[in-house]
Design a protein around this motif. Structure first.
Motif, PDB file in Angstrom:
ATOM      1  N   ASN A 214      32.130 -35.741  49.851  1.00  0.00           N
ATOM      2  CA  ASN A 214      31.964 -35.766  48.348  1.00  0.00           C
ATOM      3  C   ASN A 214      32.319 -34.860  47.755  1.00  0.00           C
ATOM      4  N   LEU A 215      32.456 -33.533  48.565  1.00  0.00           N
ATOM      5  CA  LEU A 215      32.462 -32.292  47.876  1.00  0.00           C
ATOM      6  C   LEU A 215      34.505 -31.836  48.134  1.00  0.00           C
ATOM      7  N   LYS A 216      34.176 -32.103  48.965  1.00  0.00           N
ATOM      8  CA  LYS A 216      35.558 -31.777  49.739  1.00  0.00           C
ATOM      9  C   LYS A 216      37.137 -31.244  48.335  1.00  0.00           C
ATOM     10  N   ASP A 217      36.474 -31.405  47.826  1.00  0.00           N
ATOM     11  CA  ASP A 217      37.671 -31.226  46.655  1.00  0.00           C
ATOM     12  C   ASP A 217      36.757 -29.812  45.106  1.00  0.00           C
ATOM     13  N   SER A 218      35.592 -29.171  46.174  1.00  0.00           N
ATOM     14  CA  SER A 218      35.107 -28.346  45.365  1.00  0.00           C
ATOM     15  C   SER A 218      35.157 -27.390  46.609  1.00  0.00           C
ATOM     16  N   GLU A 219      35.881 -25.705  45.684  1.00  0.00           N
ATOM     17  CA  GLU A 219      35.142 -24.808  46.460  1.00  0.00           C
ATOM     18  C   GLU A 219      34.615 -23.778  46.763  1.00  0.00           C
TER      19      GLU A 219
ATOM     20  N   ILE B 128      25.400 -33.061  56.341  1.00  0.00           N
ATOM     21  CA  ILE B 128      26.982 -32.410  56.617  1.00  0.00           C
ATOM     22  C   ILE B 128      27.959 -33.312  56.261  1.00  0.00           C
ATOM     23  N   ASP B 129      27.904 -34.609  57.140  1.00  0.00           N
ATOM     24  CA  ASP B 129      28.870 -35.385  56.838  1.00  0.00           C
ATOM     25  C   ASP B 129      29.398 -36.010  55.123  1.00  0.00           C
ATOM     26  N   TRP B 130      28.215 -35.901  55.122  1.00  0.00           N
ATOM     27  CA  TRP B 130      27.906 -36.278  53.222  1.00  0.00           C
ATOM     28  C   TRP B 130      28.430 -35.502  52.673  1.00  0.00           C
TER      29      TRP B 130
ATOM     30  N   GLY C 258      31.476 -25.692  46.370  1.00  0.00           N
ATOM     31  CA  GLY C 258      31.154 -26.323  47.944  1.00  0.00           C
ATOM     32  C   GLY C 258      31.715 -26.297  49.076  1.00  0.00           C
ATOM     33  N   GLN C 259      32.627 -26.489  49.307  1.00  0.00           N
ATOM     34  CA  GLN C 259      33.218 -26.144  50.701  1.00  0.00           C
ATOM     35  C   GLN C 259      32.857 -24.802  51.251  1.00  0.00           C
ATOM     36  N   ASN C 260      32.491 -23.561  50.170  1.00  0.00           N
ATOM     37  CA  ASN C 260      32.205 -22.081  50.653  1.00  0.00           C
ATOM     38  C   ASN C 260      29.761 -22.793  51.054  1.00  0.00           C
ATOM     39  N   GLY C 261      29.925 -23.253  50.528  1.00  0.00           N
ATOM     40  CA  GLY C 261      28.612 -23.586  50.939  1.00  0.00           C
ATOM     41  C   GLY C 261      28.155 -24.397  51.969  1.00  0.00           C
ATOM     42  N   ILE C 262      28.816 -25.004  52.023  1.00  0.00           N
ATOM     43  CA  ILE C 262      28.965 -25.842  53.738  1.00  0.00           C
ATOM     44  C   ILE C 262      28.940 -25.303  54.706  1.00  0.00           C
TER      45      ILE C 262
ATOM     46  N   ILE D 169      16.140 -25.574  54.416  1.00  0.00           N
ATOM     47  CA  ILE D 169      17.288 -24.584  54.402  1.00  0.00           C
ATOM     48  C   ILE D 169      18.557 -25.410  53.273  1.00  0.00           C
ATOM     49  N   ASN D 170      18.748 -24.623  52.055  1.00  0.00           N
ATOM     50  CA  ASN D 170      19.838 -25.548  51.120  1.00  0.00           C
ATOM     51  C   ASN D 170      20.707 -24.509  51.051  1.00  0.00           C
ATOM     52  N   ASN D 171      21.762 -24.208  49.951  1.00  0.00           N
ATOM     53  CA  ASN D 171      22.603 -23.036  49.303  1.00  0.00           C
ATOM     54  C   ASN D 171      23.434 -24.442  48.034  1.00  0.00           C
ATOM     55  N   ARG D 172      22.679 -22.454  46.799  1.00  0.00           N
ATOM     56  CA  ARG D 172      23.024 -22.939  45.671  1.00  0.00           C
ATOM     57  C   ARG D 172      24.046 -23.522  45.523  1.00  0.00           C
ATOM     58  N   LYS D 173      25.258 -22.870  46.161  1.00  0.00           N
ATOM     59  CA  LYS D 173      26.220 -23.286  45.904  1.00  0.00           C
ATOM     60  C   LYS D 173      27.043 -24.742  46.087  1.00  0.00           C
ATOM     61  N   ILE D 174      25.913 -25.057  46.939  1.00  0.00           N
ATOM     62  CA  ILE D 174      26.040 -26.818  47.092  1.00  0.00           C
ATOM     63  C   ILE D 174      25.247 -27.403  46.323  1.00  0.00           C
TER      64      ILE D 174
END
Lengths: 451, 451
Positions: free
Chosen positions: B254-259, B248-250, B261-265, B180-185
């Protein structure tokens, strides 16, 4: 943006349509299986060399050909000498299946060492013809074929007629008439009148009887320079009373000097004798004007129509002695029938003959007053494990909207869930048909739905 | 006469093959139905305007296009100005279905007023791709798709993963891994490294990881002028340990500033949380390098492989937010999966996992020591009416030949008939597995076979 649309003569099927089609296909398939016919499948795309010339000129024109791709396309373009020389065949080496019989003959020859004869096969697959679309005629439609190859026993004609009767009775299409004739009889009539070379032309004209009536058929025979004797014989046939025995009497008198005619009469009599003993004669009729368009038939021919419908032929078939010889395998006699499942579906729709059970697919909706959560999924799993088709409304939309969803989808039961619901305690169940609402635990709900 | 053959990359199916395929299709279909997905069907032939440009350049090239016929073909020829200007598109307006998803999007737009949303549909039909044939890859193959459109609830991702697990467990393919992955990531990684314009290129390269390994992927990214930051992030991902929590930790770091990215996580965490509660996590794995070739995915992506097989992906899917907007209908989110039924059949064959019951279709052969007569047909009818698949040997061939016929067709029971047999008295029954021969009347025989 233009609204999307589909190709001429093709169809989309909604869930209810698919359920209805499955009912028809399933009925036919079950009967095929009871008679020990075995399923095979062939590719949708065949080489043009397999298909071309097997269905007459009209067939070659109506075939859906596949455009050559890439290098093959370029090569074809390079071969062009002048624009006048460009023909369809330049750009194509393959076509879509036009019927199931020719691919089956190809299959028999190719797999002869893997099969045991007599081989009884059925095949339910789509075929494609670029015909002008009209009522009961589509460019993509399903054929449901049963054939026996490797035996010349008339027993198999009888089995196929039993299958036709059984399927149509199960579908409650009880006004069916199975018309039976024999190509040997037609051959004899043409032979004794010295018109052997015009056999195909004559059968093509005779085949139009239903559409244009006896007078026009006679006129067309005369216009096509068919001799007096032949025209006179067909004229007599058109005037004969409908009873099988009067037709047989006429044949025995008129074909007494033709060996092939005698064989044809013997076969027809034998088949009708079997049918009498199996109590099937009442729906079967000898029809000496039945010719059938396809030229590979050599013995019995069969065509089924409904008395109270103008949809045309719903089943057709016959015996062919030479079909596999076009692919190099001689002396393999076969006999087969083909159900026109799409036309049968159309008639059942018109007559409202689909059972009510055919249209409801989903048993239970879990209505979620708050957004669905893992508890709702677990409850759904419980019902699904017990073979109850269950769906969960995903978000806590308005109750009215969720109930409407159940109604529009014909879902007979609804369970109401909220954050407070205990999946192990009592839950509220609504019967959508009666409106009745009761509280019970999941086991009791399961029992209720399964009844 | 050359021996007939079939088109490259296509297949004939013998009765045993069809039975095996029906076992796989039936298993998938039953699970789809339990989850309340409803069947639809679309035409094999679609307009080129519907299909072109939806599958990338490769898809357009691999599509089977239909050659224009008759007047249309002539018109195309008349339009030719020079041989150099001749392209495939000149001679074609239609093509064969390339997958089930794009026709489904077209269907949704066309039938939006006849459907209720969220609409859960399944579709089991063949598709055609002129790919180079190889192991597990055919030019005509079946896709078994389930999709939900009209809801963005992650509940449906979870339901689809439940369906995958249930089907593969039933088929005993228990070494499956649902990646499983997410294109938003992926979008976020590309975005924060300033490579948004190269998103498609990057996902295409990343998609090759399984085939060419991490070093070559990195090299290819560098050769394609992808910037240092992006390459470094993917390099880090390749080096991460496999546990979901470390991934998930990574991501959170690394994506903490990307909206986006946050949605994908958030979506990935939510799905894995559901899976844990449903006891499904053990076969599911977060794989940050999973990209999937098709560009219409916008959220979750799913791909299933078998640990102990090199057959490749056997199920794939994902969420798409914009698929119907190519046909003019906006804001309809959908999520779906597609089972590669042909590959699954191949693996079950390799692993010998088809149940023994799948291969025997016929229950009873009536051996006829004299030619079969109406009594044999009547006896056959008796068994068929009681749902016993029965076949009659037509002519009194040698006993040995008829017994061999039963053996070759895996028929478990044989009854011996002769002119003297009384259909109401005792008949001789042979059990072909044990060799046991006994005399009993037809009712007793029926009971024996039905047990």
């Amino acid at each position: 943006m233009t609204k999307p649309s589909i190709s001429k003569g093709t169809r989309d099927f909604l869930p209810e349509d698919v359920a209805k089609r499955e009912y028809v296909f399933g009925t036919i398939k079950n009967v095929f299986k009871k008679y020990a016919f075995q399923p095979i499948e062939t590719p949708s795309i065949e080489k043009l060399s397999t298909l071309t010339g097997k269905y007459g000129d009209e067939g070659d024109q109506l075939m859906f050909k596949v455009l050559s791709r890439g290098e093959k396309f370029k090569k074809a373009v390079n071969e062009i000498k002048s624009v006048d020389s460009i023909s369809e065949s330049l750009f194509s080496e393959e076509a879509l299946r036009y019927d199931l019989t020719v691919p089956f003959a190809r299959y028999i020859v190719q797999h002869q060492n893997e099969l045991t004869f007599p081989f009884k096969r059925f095949q339910i697959q789509p075929v494609w013809r670029a015909d002008r679309p009209q009522k009961g005629r589509y460019r993509e439609f399903f054929q449901c074929d049963a054939d026996v190859v490797g035996s010349n026993s008339l027993l198999f004609e009888v089995e196929l007629i039993q299958i036709i009767s059984e399927v149509l009775n199960e579908l409650k299409l009880d006004d069916f008439v199975i018309q039976i004739n024999n190509r040997k009889i037609l051959a004899a009539i043409v032979q004794i009148s010295g018109e052997e070379k015009n056999f195909t032309l004559i059968t093509t004209i005779i085949d139009k009887l239903d559409k244009i009536g006896p007078e026009k058929v006679i006129a067309e025979l005369q216009n096509s320079q068919i001799g007096y004797k032949c025209v006179k014989l067909f004229n007599e046939i058109f005037d004969l009373s409908a009873s099988n025995s009067s037709l047989i009497d006429w044949l025995e008198l008129n074909l007494k000097d033709s060996e092939i005619g005698q064989n044809g009469i013997k076969e027809v009599k034998s088949i009708f004798n079997y049918l009498k003993h199996l109590n099937l004669s009442s729906n079967c009729k000898l029809n000496l004007t039945l010719a059938r368009g396809l030229n590979y038939y050599t013995g019995s021919i069969i065509e089924v129509k409904l008395k109270d419908s103008n949809i045309g032929s719903i089943v057709g078939g016959g015996r062919y002695d030479e079909l596999t010889s076009i692919f190099g395998l001689k002396d393999v006699s076969g006999v087969g029938i083909s159900f026109g499942a799409d036309r049968i579906c159309d008639v059942l729709n018109e007559r409202n003959l689909f059972p009510a059970s055919v249209s409801s697919n989903v048993d239970l909706l879990l209505v979620t007053l708050d957004d669905a959560d893992v508890n709702a999924l677990k409850l759904a799993s419980y019902f699904r494990e017990n073979n109850v088709s269950t769906t969960v409304y995903p978000s806590g939309a308005k109750l009215k909207k969720q109930i409407k969803y159940a109604n529009l989808n014909n879902i007979p039961y609804v369970v109401f869930l909220s954050k407070e619901s205990s999946m192990e305690g009592d839950l509220e169940l609504k019967n959508m048909h009666t409106g009745e609402q009761t509280f019970m635990n999941k086991k009791e709900i399961l029992k209720k739905i399964q009844n």
